[in-house]
Scaffold this motif. Structure first.
Motif, short mmCIF file in Angstrom:
data_model
loop_
_atom_site.label_atom_id
_atom_site.label_comp_id
_atom_site.label_asym_id
_atom_site.label_seq_id
_atom_site.Cartn_x
_atom_site.Cartn_y
_atom_site.Cartn_z
N GLY A 70 33.84 23.98 -14.20
CA GLY A 70 32.42 24.70 -14.11
C GLY A 70 31.24 23.75 -14.06
O GLY A 70 30.22 24.66 -14.32
N GLU A 71 31.31 22.64 -13.65
CA GLU A 71 30.17 22.00 -13.35
C GLU A 71 29.53 21.97 -12.07
O GLU A 71 30.41 21.88 -11.07
CB GLU A 71 30.29 20.37 -13.52
N TRP A 72 28.42 22.43 -11.76
CA TRP A 72 28.01 22.72 -10.43
C TRP A 72 27.58 21.28 -9.69
O TRP A 72 27.80 21.15 -8.46
CB TRP A 72 26.78 23.31 -10.29
N GLY A 73 26.93 20.43 -10.43
CA GLY A 73 26.52 19.13 -9.87
C GLY A 73 27.49 18.07 -9.74
O GLY A 73 28.77 18.27 -10.48
N CYS A 74 26.91 16.91 -9.30
CA CYS A 74 28.17 15.73 -9.30
C CYS A 74 26.75 14.68 -9.74
O CYS A 74 26.49 13.69 -8.63
CB CYS A 74 28.70 15.34 -8.08
N PRO A 75 26.41 14.22 -10.73
CA PRO A 75 25.54 13.41 -11.08
C PRO A 75 25.77 11.83 -10.55
O PRO A 75 24.71 11.25 -10.15
CB PRO A 75 25.45 13.14 -12.62
N PRO A 76 26.87 11.33 -10.28
CA PRO A 76 27.08 10.22 -9.86
C PRO A 76 26.57 9.96 -8.45
O PRO A 76 26.41 9.03 -7.83
CB PRO A 76 28.58 9.81 -9.95
N LEU A 77 26.70 11.11 -7.50
CA LEU A 77 26.74 11.12 -6.22
C LEU A 77 25.26 11.81 -5.65
O LEU A 77 24.90 11.37 -4.78
CB LEU A 77 27.71 11.98 -5.39
N ALA A 78 24.70 12.65 -6.39
CA ALA A 78 23.54 13.39 -6.21
C ALA A 78 22.91 14.07 -7.22
O ALA A 78 23.25 14.44 -8.24
CB ALA A 78 23.96 14.65 -4.89
N ARG A 84 27.67 25.35 -5.30
CA ARG A 84 27.32 26.48 -4.85
C ARG A 84 26.76 26.92 -3.69
O ARG A 84 27.12 27.79 -2.68
CB ARG A 84 26.73 27.60 -5.97
N ASP A 85 25.43 25.94 -3.32
CA ASP A 85 24.81 26.35 -2.01
C ASP A 85 24.40 25.10 -1.17
O ASP A 85 23.70 25.09 -0.34
CB ASP A 85 23.49 26.82 -2.80
N ASP A 86 25.10 24.01 -1.59
CA ASP A 86 24.72 22.70 -0.97
C ASP A 86 25.58 22.21 0.34
O ASP A 86 25.33 21.17 0.84
CB ASP A 86 24.70 21.69 -1.93
N CYS A 87 26.61 23.02 0.62
CA CYS A 87 27.17 22.57 1.84
C CYS A 87 26.68 24.10 2.75
O CYS A 87 26.53 25.04 2.63
CB CYS A 87 28.85 23.17 1.83
N PRO A 88 26.52 23.49 4.34
CA PRO A 88 26.18 24.61 5.15
C PRO A 88 26.94 25.75 5.16
O PRO A 88 26.79 26.97 5.68
CB PRO A 88 25.96 23.74 6.55
N GLU A 89 28.39 25.47 5.10
CA GLU A 89 29.31 26.81 5.08
C GLU A 89 30.49 26.28 4.40
O GLU A 89 31.01 25.16 4.39
CB GLU A 89 29.50 26.86 6.58
N TYR A 90 31.07 27.36 3.76
CA TYR A 90 32.45 27.27 2.94
C TYR A 90 33.40 28.01 3.41
O TYR A 90 33.26 29.19 4.20
CB TYR A 90 32.09 27.53 1.62
N CYS A 91 34.63 27.72 3.32
CA CYS A 91 35.76 28.42 3.56
C CYS A 91 36.35 29.04 2.04
O CYS A 91 36.30 28.41 1.21
CB CYS A 91 36.96 27.63 4.07
N VAL A 92 36.77 30.53 2.22
CA VAL A 92 37.29 31.19 1.06
C VAL A 92 38.76 31.31 1.44
O VAL A 92 39.45 31.84 2.62
CB VAL A 92 36.69 32.33 0.73
N THR A 109 30.15 32.98 -8.71
CA THR A 109 29.82 32.06 -9.95
C THR A 109 30.68 32.24 -11.17
O THR A 109 31.28 31.50 -11.89
CB THR A 109 28.44 32.49 -10.40
N PRO A 110 31.22 33.64 -11.48
CA PRO A 110 32.15 33.87 -12.58
C PRO A 110 33.40 33.14 -12.52
O PRO A 110 34.07 32.58 -13.54
CB PRO A 110 32.32 35.44 -12.38
N GLN A 111 33.92 33.14 -11.11
CA GLN A 111 35.30 32.65 -11.17
C GLN A 111 35.17 31.09 -11.16
O GLN A 111 36.00 30.36 -11.66
CB GLN A 111 35.91 32.83 -9.62
N LEU A 112 33.94 30.33 -10.75
CA LEU A 112 33.86 29.00 -10.41
C LEU A 112 33.66 28.30 -11.96
O LEU A 112 33.77 27.24 -12.18
CB LEU A 112 32.60 28.90 -9.79
N GLN A 113 33.39 29.31 -13.02
CA GLN A 113 33.55 28.70 -14.33
C GLN A 113 34.82 28.22 -14.89
O GLN A 113 34.81 27.12 -15.47
CB GLN A 113 32.90 29.99 -15.46
#
Length: 620
Positions: A70-78, A84-92, A109-113
């Motif tokens: 459920g973590e949205w960020g990646c502190p060691p990298l960015a 949820r929003d930082d790639c130009p496009e996602y595949c589902v 967001t609910p599923q990503l938890q």
């Protein structure tokens, strides 16, 4: 802490979040010089299996960061990232099937938890290093996404994950291959060095003009296709596990980190870390690589086997790196045919000499230890004797596993093709490498001559036909080993033989091999091949390359098996005893004893064997 570096990354990611209504390409929002990441998002129940899959296949899937559930960020990298929003496009993906592509995952967001995000290294991270090394990046020049292909290479399985490896391809000018290899090799978090250089079909890619992902990138004259492992392998892995719901970045639309792309200065590399590139075939086009250190060791082996205590002037035929390139090719092979037999003693029965069979068996032993299939081909009249010699060599421990010994008889113009290829189909070769060692070779007039100029054609089967036919079949490479120039394969140096060797204009073999290994005694050339193969397979750069970046370091058991197959004084002396038992004589003197080409086993041959072992075991 906010730095100018992570501010640039943050601004680029912010641009991605404001992209609504904008037309964008794969790299619209990518700040040049910053590391990018492929993304895989899975349910927490699959996370441990996928991490194990990444660890087992680190070249295509170099793991930069595994998020908490459920973590949205990646502190060691960015800094300030939101997956949820930082790639130009996602595949589902649903049940392993791509159902749609979306610009944001916010609605999930609910599923990503209950999901875990994996950030994986990307080859776009080494493009700065390529440009710094003077290597053109054609996809950037052409404003295209890089070409990506599914291959026939299977990744190592872990849990529910198994899939083909995906590779990216960048055309590289031939004279820049080494620079491209060197500058990417030391950036493992961006996939490291190439896993293949040359014909795409060798990776199972049948039509490179239609990539599975990305855009077709045009080759320029003089370019060679170079393939790197690709993080889009993660997309294939997601499909393979058939998870109820999963997400990935859209190929070419990666996550941007705050980390600067790496560059490595070649002057900081040790010889064991420096890859060197060699062309080993033009049909199909195929390059291989090894470390500078391994190349230095093999060149030392090559110099040793060309020593000439018999003062035959053999150095005049020597070409550097023929041993190296032959062994690089053999290392890539799966099935090898070896032929030997020089009936120089036409007045004796048998007419064979002691040079050739020991070297052939030494090569066969190492090739078998490396997992190759090996067959030995000899004259039909000597077939039974050579089968008995093989049986005795096995009983005495000279070789660990018996090699089939067969003959070839020509029954027409298509005989060689049907012998070499299943159903006579050139696209289905039975062997990918032929080696001739001290094998009588056909001269320009169609006859076969010993060094004294005596025609021995009546004792020789037309095994040369296998080599001439092989030269017309894509995927079969040939090597000749000789010490006088009248041996099969030495046609590659026939002009030097004619000009510089006794009776050269008459005896010179007219049949060329792709590689011609010159030795003071042909057996030494065979020993040299066994030793060079050992060095190559302990070279981490070469081993990674032949295993397409998916291989493991050799186990102690493997290394012990290879070491046991190296030539030793005891084994080669035993081999000579076996040959003498069957009446096989020294080539130069016809003496029936422990002698080869007029040189007694002690001290001449035993000294060479010990020095070869000492040189070779430095690799360990």
């Amino acid at each position: 802490m906010v730095t100018s570096q992570n501010v640039m990354g943050f601004l680029s990611r912010a641009a991605v979040r404001l992209r609504t209504g904008l037309k964008y390409s794969a790299q619209t929002f990518m700040k040049p010089g910053y590391q990018q990441a492929n993304v895989v998002i899975l349910h927490k129940s699959l996370a441990d299996d996928f991490e194990a899959f990444c660890r087992a296949n680190s070249s295509p899937l170099p793991l930069l960061y595994r998020s908490k559930c459920g973590e949205w960020g990646c502190p060691p990298l960015a800094t300030g990232s939101d997956i949820r929003d930082d790639c130009p496009e996602y595949c589902v993906f649903e049940n392993g099937v791509l159902v749609k592509k979306v610009a944001s995952l916010s609605s999930y967001t609910p599923q990503l938890q209950d999901m875990v995000t994996f950030y994986l290294g990307c080859s776009f991270g080494f493009e700065k290093a390529l440009r710094a090394a003077g290597v053109p990046v054609r996809n950037v020049e052409q404003g295209k996404n890089v070409s990506m292909y599914k291959t026939s290479v299977l990744c190592m399985k872990a849990g529910q994950f198994q899939c083909p490896m995906v590779v990216s391809m960048r055309p590289v000018p031939q004279h820049k291959l080494e620079a491209a290899t060197l500058c990417t090799h030391m950036i493992p978090l961006a996939h490291g060095g190439p896993v293949h250089i040359g014909d795409p079909k060798l990776l199972g890619i049948q039509d490179s003009s239609h990539p599975d992902y990305g855009d077709p990138v045009d080759m320029c004259p003089g370019d060679v296709p170079v393939f790197w492992a690709c993080g889009v392998t993660g997309v294939e892995a997601v499909q393979s596990c058939k998870a109820a719901l999963a997400f990935t970045h859209s190929p070419g639309c990666m996550f941007l980190t705050d980390q600067k792309s790496e560059t490595i200065s070649p002057i900081t590399l040790e010889p064991a870390q420096c890859p060197l590139v060699f062309c080993i075939s033009q049909n199909p086009q195929h390059y291989s690589m090894a470390s500078e250190r391994a190349v230095q060791q093999i060149r030392a082996i090559e110099e040793l086997v060309v020593e000439d205590p018999g003062a035959r002037g053999i150095r005049a035929l020597f070409m550097q790196d023929e041993l190296l390139k032959a062994c690089l090719s053999l290392s890539h092979s799966s099935s090898v045919l070896i032929t030997t037999g020089f009936p120089t003693h036409y007045m004796h029965d048998p007419p064979e000499e002691t040079d050739g069979p020991p070297g052939a068996i030494a090569m066969a032993a190492m090739l078998q230890a490396l997992g190759k299939e090996v067959v030995i081909v000899t004259d039909d009249r000597a077939l039974e004797m050579n089968q008995h010699i093989m049986r005795d060599a096995l009983e005495k421990g000279v070789i660990k596993t018996a090699v089939p010994v067969i003959s070839f008889q020509s029954k027409g113009p298509e005989s060689a093709l049907h012998f070499l290829c299943r159903d006579g189909n050139p696209s289905k070769p039975r062997f990918d490498h032929l080696v001739a060692i001290e094998r009588s070779g056909r001269a320009a007039d169609g006859n076969y001559y010993n060094m004294r100029g005596i025609n021995i054609k009546h004792l020789v089967d037309p095994i040369d036909d296998l080599f001439t036919t092989a030269s017309t079949i894509a995927g079969i490479t040939t090597t000749g080993i000789g010490d006088g120039g009248n041996e099969l394969g030495m046609g590659k140096v026939k002009e030097a033989v004619k000009a510089l060797m006794p009776n050269g204009s008459q005896i010179a073999c007219d049949v060329a091999a792709d590689f011609a290994i010159t030795a003071g005694v042909s057996n030494w050339g065979g020993y040299g091949v066994a030793c060079a193969l050992y060095v190559l397979n302990l070279c981490s750069i070469h081993r990674r390359y032949i295993q397409r970046g998916l291989g493991l370091h050799p186990t102690p058991e493997q290394q012990s098996r290879w070491t046991a197959c190296l030539p030793t004084i005891a084994k080669e002396e035993e081999m000579l005893h076996i040959l003498v038992k069957y009446g096989v004589r020294s080539g130069k003197t016809a003496n029936l004893g422990l002698e080869v080409d007029g040189l007694t086993f002690h001290p001449y041959h035993s000294d060479i064997i010990q020095r070869l072992r000492d040189l070779t075991l430095q690799a360990a």
